[in-house]
Design a protein around this motif. Structure first.
Motif, short mmCIF file in Angstrom:
data_model
loop_
_atom_site.label_atom_id
_atom_site.label_comp_id
_atom_site.label_asym_id
_atom_site.label_seq_id
_atom_site.Cartn_x
_atom_site.Cartn_y
_atom_site.Cartn_z
N VAL A 1 6.26 10.32 11.19
CA VAL A 1 4.84 10.43 10.86
C VAL A 1 4.68 11.05 9.47
N MET A 2 5.40 12.14 9.24
CA MET A 2 5.31 12.81 7.94
C MET A 2 5.73 11.88 6.80
N THR B 1 1.33 13.67 -2.81
CA THR B 1 0.21 13.97 -1.91
C THR B 1 -0.11 15.47 -1.89
N PHE C 1 0.84 -1.20 0.00
CA PHE C 1 0.00 0.00 0.00
C PHE C 1 0.88 1.25 0.00
N ALA D 1 2.49 1.87 -3.35
CA ALA D 1 1.52 2.34 -4.34
C ALA D 1 1.21 3.82 -4.12
N LEU D 2 1.05 4.18 -2.86
CA LEU D 2 0.68 5.55 -2.58
C LEU D 2 1.86 6.50 -2.72
N HIS E 1 3.16 9.23 6.11
CA HIS E 1 1.97 9.76 5.47
C HIS E 1 2.31 10.38 4.12
N TRP E 2 3.48 10.03 3.62
CA TRP E 2 3.83 10.40 2.24
C TRP E 2 3.80 11.88 1.96
N PHE E 3 4.28 12.66 2.93
CA PHE E 3 4.43 14.08 2.64
C PHE E 3 5.47 14.20 1.51
N ILE F 1 1.32 17.56 -0.02
CA ILE F 1 1.49 18.07 1.35
C ILE F 1 2.97 18.28 1.67
N LEU G 1 1.18 20.94 6.55
CA LEU G 1 0.82 20.52 7.91
C LEU G 1 2.06 20.70 8.78
#
Lengths: 336, 336
Positions: free
Chosen positions: A117-118, A66, A57, A60-61, A121-123, A68, A100
């Protein structure tokens, strides 16, 4: 205890290649650098041997953008950093992306966790606001995830990365020259115990002759300490006639304490700040200061970051020093 | 122009069910509410008919918890909000989770976009700092994504959701009673043109007899306006002997302007703030103020949010009013 998760770092070590190479292979993100089939096989073999598991996943992402940008800031109570952050956000938003913010409050572990975290989350990239490499080993995290980053403001002397910052030496020279031109000789300095201030203090000692630089308060932590310092000046037989403050925020507090101790600014004491935050021009009297070109600094940092994101390639480890300017308002006055 | 992407809202409308139901079905997140097979089929049929596409990666990842709480804040230059934010972050971190911040700068479109970003990145929940439902239609976004939220501080009169806030009426009563006890009759008010202040001003008019409430500056936007207001008081034949300020931040500026106009605090003028930010106790003289129980407010808000995340269920639309306390320091004085 469960089996420890195998990291990409261990895979790189086992395969004898760089982290970046392993990351490129797992993220299908070759960019401009071609990776040979031989290297790929070596890495995949090492990964299989160690039991490294990719996250389908995530891969893929990650291939998508993103939109961001993360901003890591260590002090949300610093008005200069907040104004700079707002300008970065405007720059990012004007390009259809958004921001963010991770607030670390001077905690290294928080900084590392928030960066992870960044990354998870794919920043698309990260701007490090007022951080320097020497203090924060989290550059490894950014490199591991191949996430572009730019450092903005902060003590550049220990910078290992692309950094955009103001030229403090020029700023200090402008401040000292301005006060000297007005006839001031006995010049003091007020700062707070944080890294950027240390650098400005060393520049103060460099440009003000030591005989005239007797009044230095470099570790002002609260209004009480500042009040005591100004009170001491007010009762000194040969007090400084001008104070250079490491930031506007401190300068405004200095002026307030001066009034409370019967020293009128600028009649009895000239005060000059650094940064040119909004409050500087709105203050009574409006503050003379060394203006950092925040708009340009934010634009340059965002451009550098987006360039890396677009090209999927790191840029060179460059320092961009921006020149500050003197903004003469009403808190500095010619000696009688 | 390409075909417009079908939204979950349209699917809900087509199927004649609520957004929440559609969201639960697509995210395999039934929670405690059982959804009948008949409803499921109705929704899937509507989705197929409209050509709605689910994102398999998103669904897979949403099923997991990310451990991230979003904080939406509209003013990063408000020291009270920053202190409250820091306490929320500490509460969240003490539970092994972390916080990322969206800064909206009073822009509704930014707020909506950032909320969407938080939803698309599977934040577990959102704390809305100083927002009220009436101003911001983005509650729909939160409901669509079934993401738990709690509102913290702000004008509760228009709150439609779980909100934790201070009891402003009790605060104003405490401030007025304190000044009245000290013998003050002619009491003024200074505020800034933002929503929370309007509410405190209306309470001021409620608790101070109108004949004694002649000096009101409710829309202080910058230091210049404030300076002019205090200057007018200083030259008035019957000036107020005490000022209630909507926030500590304003109170500290008021005291500074008072000094500049020859009014010594508290000898000539008593000043009382609201919030009890760090600067209040560190000021010279230390500020008398109405303390908001920030620690407890943050804890309550985080507990309410985590409860919803854990139970996968919304909680009732409750207001939690926390009682403030008077902190008597050195800026208020008995009338001679």
């Amino acid at each position: 205890m469960g089996r420890k998760k195998v990291t990409i770092t261990e895979v790189a070590k086992e395969a004898g290649v760089s982290l970046a190479t392993v990351s490129r292979i797992f993220n299908n993100k070759d960019g401009k650098i071609k990776i040979s089939e031989k290297t790929k096989q070596k890495v995949l073999k090492a990964a299989a041997h160690l039991g490294y598991q990719t996250n389908p996943f995530a891969a893929a992402l990650r291939a998508q953008k993103t939109g961001i940008i993360g901003i890591l800031i260590r002090d949300l109570k610093d008005p200069f950093l907040i104004e700079l952050l707002k300008k970065v956000q405007q720059q990012v938003q004007s390009r259809g992306m958004d921001v963010l913010i991770g607030h670390t409050d001077y905690e290294e572990t928080t900084a590392e966790r928030q960066l992870n975290v960044m990354m998870n989350h794919w920043f698309d990239g990260v701007i490090l606001l007022d951080y320097v490499a020497a203090q924060h080993p989290f550059v490894d995290i950014l490199k591991q995830y191949q996430t572009p980053y730019v450092s903005l403001t902060g003590d550049a002397s220990s910078a290992l990365w692309p950094i955009v910052h103001v030229d403090d030496a020029v700023g200090m020279q402008l401040a000292v020259a301005h006060l000297t031109d007005l006839g001031h000789k006995n010049i003091g300095f007020v700062g707070k115990a944080v890294s950027g201030v240390e650098h400005r203090l060393s520049l103060f000692y460099q440009y003000v002759p030591s005989a005239n630089a007797k009044f230095v308060k470099e570790d002002m932590n609260n209004s009480d300490e500042l009040y005591q310092f100004i009170n001491k000046l007010a009762h000194h037989p040969e007090p400084p006639t001008a104070l250079i403050c490491a930031t506007d925020y401190i300068a405004l507090k200095v002026i307030h304490c001066a009034w409370q101790n019967g020293l009128h600014v600028p009649a009895d004491l000239s005060v000059i700040g650094f940064d040119d935050i909004t409050e500087a021009s709105e203050a009574h009297p409006p503050l003379t200061t060394i203006r950092q070109p925040m708009e340009k600094m934010a634009e340059k940092a965002v451009n550098l970051l987006l360039q890396q994101i677009q090209d999927q390639q790191e840029i060179d480890q460059i320092q961009y020093k921006m020149a500050p300017v003197l903004v003469e308002r009403e808190t500095t006055k010619r000696m009688n």
